[in-house]
Design an enzyme around this catalytic site. Sequence first.
Site, mmCIF file in Angstrom:
data_model
loop_
_atom_site.group_PDB
_atom_site.id
_atom_site.type_symbol
_atom_site.label_atom_id
_atom_site.label_comp_id
_atom_site.label_asym_id
_atom_site.label_seq_id
_atom_site.Cartn_x
_atom_site.Cartn_y
_atom_site.Cartn_z
ATOM 1 N N HIS A 68 0.785 -1.230 0.000
ATOM 2 C CA HIS A 68 0.000 0.000 0.000
ATOM 3 C C HIS A 68 0.827 1.296 0.000
ATOM 4 C CE1 HIS A 68 -3.469 2.409 0.263
ATOM 5 N NE2 HIS A 68 -4.233 1.578 0.900
ATOM 6 N N TYR A 107 -14.555 6.057 8.649
ATOM 7 C CA TYR A 107 -13.519 6.516 7.729
ATOM 8 C C TYR A 107 -13.935 6.147 6.315
ATOM 9 C CZ TYR A 107 -8.651 6.850 5.952
ATOM 10 O OH TYR A 107 -7.500 7.181 5.271
ATOM 11 N N THR A 130 -4.799 10.661 -0.411
ATOM 12 C CA THR A 130 -6.175 10.483 0.052
ATOM 13 C C THR A 130 -6.527 11.501 1.130
ATOM 14 O OG1 THR A 130 -5.393 8.932 1.710
ATOM 15 C CG2 THR A 130 -6.229 8.007 -0.354
#
Length: 762
Positions: A456, A572, A585
């Site tokens: 990630h 979230y 993000t």
Amino acid sequence: ATGFRNVSFVYSGDLSSFFLWCLFILSLVQNNVITGVYPASPSSWLFVVIAILATMYTRSDPSMGLIAKIQEHLPVSDSLSIQCRTVVSAVLFSTLLWFSLIFTMRLCLKQLLSYHGWMFEQHGKVSNTTKIWAAMVRIFSGRQPLLYSYQGSLPNLPVPTVKDTVKRYLESARPLMSDSEYERMTTLAKEFESSLGNRLQWYLKLKAMWASNYVSDWWEEYVYLRGRGPLMVNSNYYGMDFLYVTPTPIQAARAGNTLHACLLYRRKLNREEIKPSRVPVLNVPLCAAQCERIFNTTRIPGEETDSLIHWQDSEYVAVFHRGRYFRLWLYHAGRMLSPREIEQQIQRIMDDPSPPVPGEAKLAALTAGDRIPWAQARKEFFSSGVNKRSLDCIEKAAFFVALDDDEQGMRGDDPAGNLDRYAKSLLHGKCYDRWFDKSFTVVVYKNGKNGLNAEHSWADAPIMAHVWEYVMTTDSFQLGYTEEGHCKGDVASSLPPPTRLTWDIPAECQERIERSLAVAQALADDVDFHVLPIQEFGKGAIKKCKISPDAFIQIGLQLAYYRNRGTFSLTYEASMTRLFREGRTETVRSCTSESCAFIRALEGGESKEVCRRLFRTAAEKHQHLYKMAMTGGGIDRHLFCLYLVSKYLGEESPFLKEVLSETWNLSTSQTPLQQVELFDFVNHPEYTTCGGGFGPVADDGYGVSYIIIGENMINLHISCKHSCPQTVSTFFHYQFPETTEKGKIETSKLIDKMSLLKLVRI
Ligand SMILES: *[C@@H]1O[C@H](CO)[C@@H](O)[C@H](O)[C@H]1NC(C)=O
Ligand SMILES: *[C@@H]1O[C@H](CO)[C@@H](O)[C@H](O)[C@H]1NC(C)=O
Ligand SMILES: *[C@@H]1O[C@H](CO)[C@@H](O)[C@H](O)[C@H]1NC(C)=O
């Protein structure tokens, strides 16, 4: 400019060789130049030069004396004749003029792209400002951009004011706090705002002035690279194959096409032929910086922090099969291997009977466990000799390939259960059959299904999803298979076979591997995963009710959580900030006072009218928050950065400390389908992707990833932990509106209040 008339005659030879030389240089650095001078094209330089020379030819001086000035200061003036000097000066002037034009255009585009008012306009009611703006953007954004063409024109992420952020934070916290808690938090926040906050903000603004993005480097380092826990489950995510179709049942063939399609994507990427992603409606470009590290990238463990390494050159992949590692060259005699050739090479690996050497089979468990033991083991056992060479080979590979021995997919007598096992297999496998540090691992199963597991830190899911959409559709629609299910193309018989990597893993290291495996196995066993394809309704039905599909799903998730736990939770939702340069993000806090009011009303049995009104208000609020997050008006990244500044300065802020330690019991993310044109949902509805998912973020919470496909399908990927008695992934899905039975929806049997869709239908 006397004597200019003869210029073309006298200097034609020199000039043409000069231009040829320029063209040669241009071709060498073509893409860099095209991107570098965007939105102009390199050929427009020639145009400017010719235009200037032509005006001089008519004895007017377009430069208002500048050419003459340049001529005076030319360092080579003595060795050249007057005419030559004039031409050189004119060319220099034209070049300067050309660059300043480019610079101006970019500046204009950057200014234009800083406007985000269009996003807040109601659907179908575009204002005149936006219309004019859109036309200007079209003019200034040039034609046929390459992947990185817009990078220089993207605006910088603005730093919100402390006052705004604090206000937005308090608003988001309100529904989750009792009156007294809220009062206490308000006092803390006000105190922060009036004292320390301003100082921290000052430093942050300073950073924002020189950094291209004031969040992203810190985000990458502190949220990802400094994480010391396992990447597996906690950080890596997965992507699935088609839901219903497996284009071939032959494992080696599927690997052949998949790998070849990955290479085609990489070639397009290197040539910058991939079109820059845009916001669909108005063609506003998004940042492409994250594309740079898709291939040839790995994460290297360190004792304090990991690092990301990217190589310029990597012409092979590392393949894992039955506990053995292989190097598979993807090029031969200067060309890319055909799908058929890759299939043959993969088959050779699968036919190789040699057993793994001691320690080899479970080696990758090191990448699945905690980071510090891995960093230490890497230093002790892998920094010299054969082990170093073999590890190097894996780390420098284009990407990692795992050939699994089991069958996966939605199949057999228990399709829903098998789909869940498939998801778990992609998320963590056996804990030692994926290389979790590699930017991504392609997995191919025995029955021809495939999938991927991605690290990630180097980029967010939409980047990998873009690659995967291309790979899936190219595999099935472009490359295709023969009738027997093999790849197409010829085989060069002279291909050298893939080579086994050699290892010499001492007993002590094997012990470490076992320890990492134990940690990883416990984590993997704890994951409760459920994939829920909803086929009875989708975007089409939701849009008919004039509700944003994302808001609909988010409120549905809130409702499900409430029914499951009896409370509300901090939620979230990931949104992107790629409208800005190097943006990644931002968090949308999608549990709002409005959504809570709606859910209380619905569960409290209020009238349909009241519920409907509250639902709309909640959906509008959600949309607003989402848009704010996308345009730099979020809460969490700003607070995160302020917190880091406070750490650097050695200051303690009770407010920031509390905010940053909040847990997100519901963590959600939408993976949008980006290249809809590659699919054909009308004629080939069975070729539908299933999206991807990620593990539970909080020990007590749910992770939900969802993808909206075509008009009639939504896929949810729900995860939580067995060790938490309050969470059950399938139970959560029972609570999702419109669904009653595992994988099935019985709309007719639903009581009215269960169905959000019915509720909002007018
Ligand atoms: C937008 O422009 C149209 C004509 O092009 C005009 O009729 C209309 O009143 C304008 N709207 C606003 C809000 O100015
Ligand atoms: C990755 O490696 C390939 C093959 O050597 C090379 O052509 C490509 O430029 C590299 N990609 C990047 C982004 O550096
Ligand atoms: C998350 O769930 C745990 C366990 O039920 C609970 O104690 C905690 O308060 C929840 N956190 C939030 C923010 O809802």
